[in-house]
Design a protein around this motif. Structure first.
Motif, PDB file in Angstrom:
ATOM      1  N   TRP A 124      37.334  49.854  81.158  1.00 13.32           N
ATOM      2  CA  TRP A 124      38.487  49.257  81.829  1.00 13.32           C
ATOM      3  C   TRP A 124      38.087  48.128  82.774  1.00 13.32           C
ATOM      4  O   TRP A 124      38.850  47.178  82.985  1.00 13.32           O
ATOM      5  CB  TRP A 124      39.291  50.319  82.578  1.00 13.32           C
ATOM      6  CG  TRP A 124      38.580  51.053  83.687  1.00 13.32           C
ATOM      7  CD1 TRP A 124      37.881  52.216  83.576  1.00 13.32           C
ATOM      8  CD2 TRP A 124      38.522  50.687  85.073  1.00 13.32           C
ATOM      9  NE1 TRP A 124      37.380  52.598  84.802  1.00 13.32           N
ATOM     10  CE2 TRP A 124      37.759  51.684  85.736  1.00 13.32           C
ATOM     11  CE3 TRP A 124      39.042  49.630  85.823  1.00 13.32           C
ATOM     12  CZ2 TRP A 124      37.505  51.643  87.112  1.00 13.32           C
ATOM     13  CZ3 TRP A 124      38.785  49.591  87.192  1.00 13.32           C
ATOM     14  CH2 TRP A 124      38.027  50.586  87.824  1.00 13.32           C
ATOM     15  N   ASP A 142      43.857  51.282  78.454  1.00 12.06           N
ATOM     16  CA  ASP A 142      44.247  52.604  78.944  1.00 12.06           C
ATOM     17  C   ASP A 142      43.930  53.740  77.979  1.00 12.06           C
ATOM     18  O   ASP A 142      44.405  54.859  78.160  1.00 12.06           O
ATOM     19  CB  ASP A 142      45.743  52.612  79.272  1.00 12.06           C
ATOM     20  CG  ASP A 142      46.608  52.246  78.066  1.00 12.06           C
ATOM     21  OD1 ASP A 142      46.059  51.679  77.095  1.00 12.06           O
ATOM     22  OD2 ASP A 142      47.821  52.515  78.098  1.00 12.06           O
ATOM     23  N   ALA A 195      43.273  55.535  81.547  1.00 12.97           N
ATOM     24  CA  ALA A 195      44.107  55.269  82.716  1.00 12.97           C
ATOM     25  C   ALA A 195      43.766  56.189  83.878  1.00 12.97           C
ATOM     26  O   ALA A 195      43.886  55.806  85.037  1.00 12.97           O
ATOM     27  CB  ALA A 195      45.588  55.409  82.342  1.00 12.97           C
ATOM     28  N   HIS A 200      43.547  51.586  90.585  1.00 11.09           N
ATOM     29  CA  HIS A 200      44.689  50.673  90.516  1.00 11.09           C
ATOM     30  C   HIS A 200      44.741  49.802  91.767  1.00 11.09           C
ATOM     31  O   HIS A 200      45.549  50.010  92.679  1.00 11.09           O
ATOM     32  CB  HIS A 200      45.993  51.458  90.340  1.00 11.09           C
ATOM     33  CG  HIS A 200      46.084  52.141  89.012  1.00 11.09           C
ATOM     34  ND1 HIS A 200      46.467  51.497  87.863  1.00 11.09           N
ATOM     35  CD2 HIS A 200      45.806  53.414  88.648  1.00 11.09           C
ATOM     36  CE1 HIS A 200      46.449  52.333  86.843  1.00 11.09           C
ATOM     37  NE2 HIS A 200      46.039  53.498  87.296  1.00 11.09           N
TER      38      HIS A 200
END
Length: 316
Positions: A124, A142, A195, A200
């Motif tokens: 990621w 994800d 994910a 984030h």
């Protein structure tokens, strides 16, 4: 007998290379036979790893005879893949060989053009770079792996193990794959995707921006019923002007930014407290446990309970 060729280039990541050697090399059929032959291949007689130098027993010609080719990841400082290695991958693909990449190996596979028009994944942290460098590839950051039939890609190094087990199940069935998973002390399928591991981070805002104070205020009041109207009023703007400037400066909408902030708050509480779902839903501003569970799983890929079981810090 199914031949698996592992293509190693300069600055290959040791774990990415060792995973398919270990998994395919230890797989056994119910009668004890080995269904896979593993070959380590390189473009030159000597290949430099991140912390070692190796001499692959086979050259690029071995890719032509392989049933499966694995492309491990390379370090960020690795030189561009040699043209002859890319040509060998294209030739193997033209003959119908299955080709899979692990982690940053997706960059090498994408450089051949074989992933153009297809979905693919990588670690990621590198997903944005892969999408920017190869715009014809549909990058999915994800998921743990993507199976396009002939071409497969996996996320980080551990996801390479998921992908290897997936290919074994495709080749030999669930029973053999389950045995291979047990030898690797690994579930045959893991819940969720990449994910759950993604940090984030919110898009940066220019220093001195009019948005800085309102974003700090949002972070301090996540448990409140924050509406677009309230956020715009905090800046002394109309909702339309606020939304436009917010997108210009962050690349996302106010409500999407707010959702990510609430998810990060919930992740922190799940990792560091024993609070129940109702309390976390309230403190993070989701309104109800039902809304919390649904939105959290949509963003993270796991339920709050599963996330806590995987990531909560354990006492020393």
């Amino acid at each position: 007998m199914h031949t698996v060729a592992i293509l190693v280039l300069d600055d290959v990541v040791p774990f990415d290379m060792a995973t398919p050697i270990e998994v395919f090399g230890r797989t056994r059929l119910p009668d004890g036979r080995r269904p896979y032959t593993v070959r380590l291949c390189g473009p030159t007689p000597e290949v430099r790893g991140e912390a070692f130098t190796m001499r692959p027993p086979w050259g690029l010609e071995a890719l032509a005879d392989a049933d499966t080719v694995i492309v491990p990841g390379c370090a960020e400082t690795a030189p561009p893949p040699p043209p002859e290695a890319l040509d060998a991958l294209r030739a193997a693909a033209a003959s119908g060989t299955r080709i899979a990449s692990i982690c940053s190996g997706a960059f090498i596979l994408a450089a051949t053009g074989l992933l153009d028009g297809l979905s693919a994944t990588t670690h990621w942290l590198a997903a944005r770079a892969l999408a920017e460098r190869f715009p014809l590839v549909d990058v999915r950051p994800d998921v743990l792996y993507v199976d396009n039939g002939q071409f497969l890609t996996s996320a980080g190094a551990a996801a390479g193990l998921d992908l290897c087990l997936h290919m074994i199940r495709r080749d030999l069935g669930s029973a053999v794959a389950a045995d291979a998973a047990r030898l690797s002390v690994m579930p045959l399928e893991r819940e969720g995707g990449q994910a759950q591991f993604i940090v984030h981070e919110q898009p940066p805002v220019p220093r001195g921006s009019l948005l800085e104070p309102v974003l700090a205020w949002i972070e301090d009041n996540l448990g409140q019923d924050l509406t677009l109207e309230a956020m715009a009023a905090r800046c002394g703007m109309s909702e339309r002007t606020f939304s436009r400037r917010f997108r210009e400066q962050t690349g996302t909408t106010p409500l999407q930014w707010l959702l990510r902030a609430r998810v990060r708050r919930a992740q922190f509480l799940l990792e560091t407290t024993e609070y129940g779902v109702e309390r976390i839903a309230t403190q993070a501003g989701f309104g109800s446990p039902t809304a919390f569970r649904e939105r959290f799983k949509r963003v993270v890929g796991l339920t709050p309970q599963a996330y806590r079981a995987s990531f909560q810090a354990q006492p020393a």
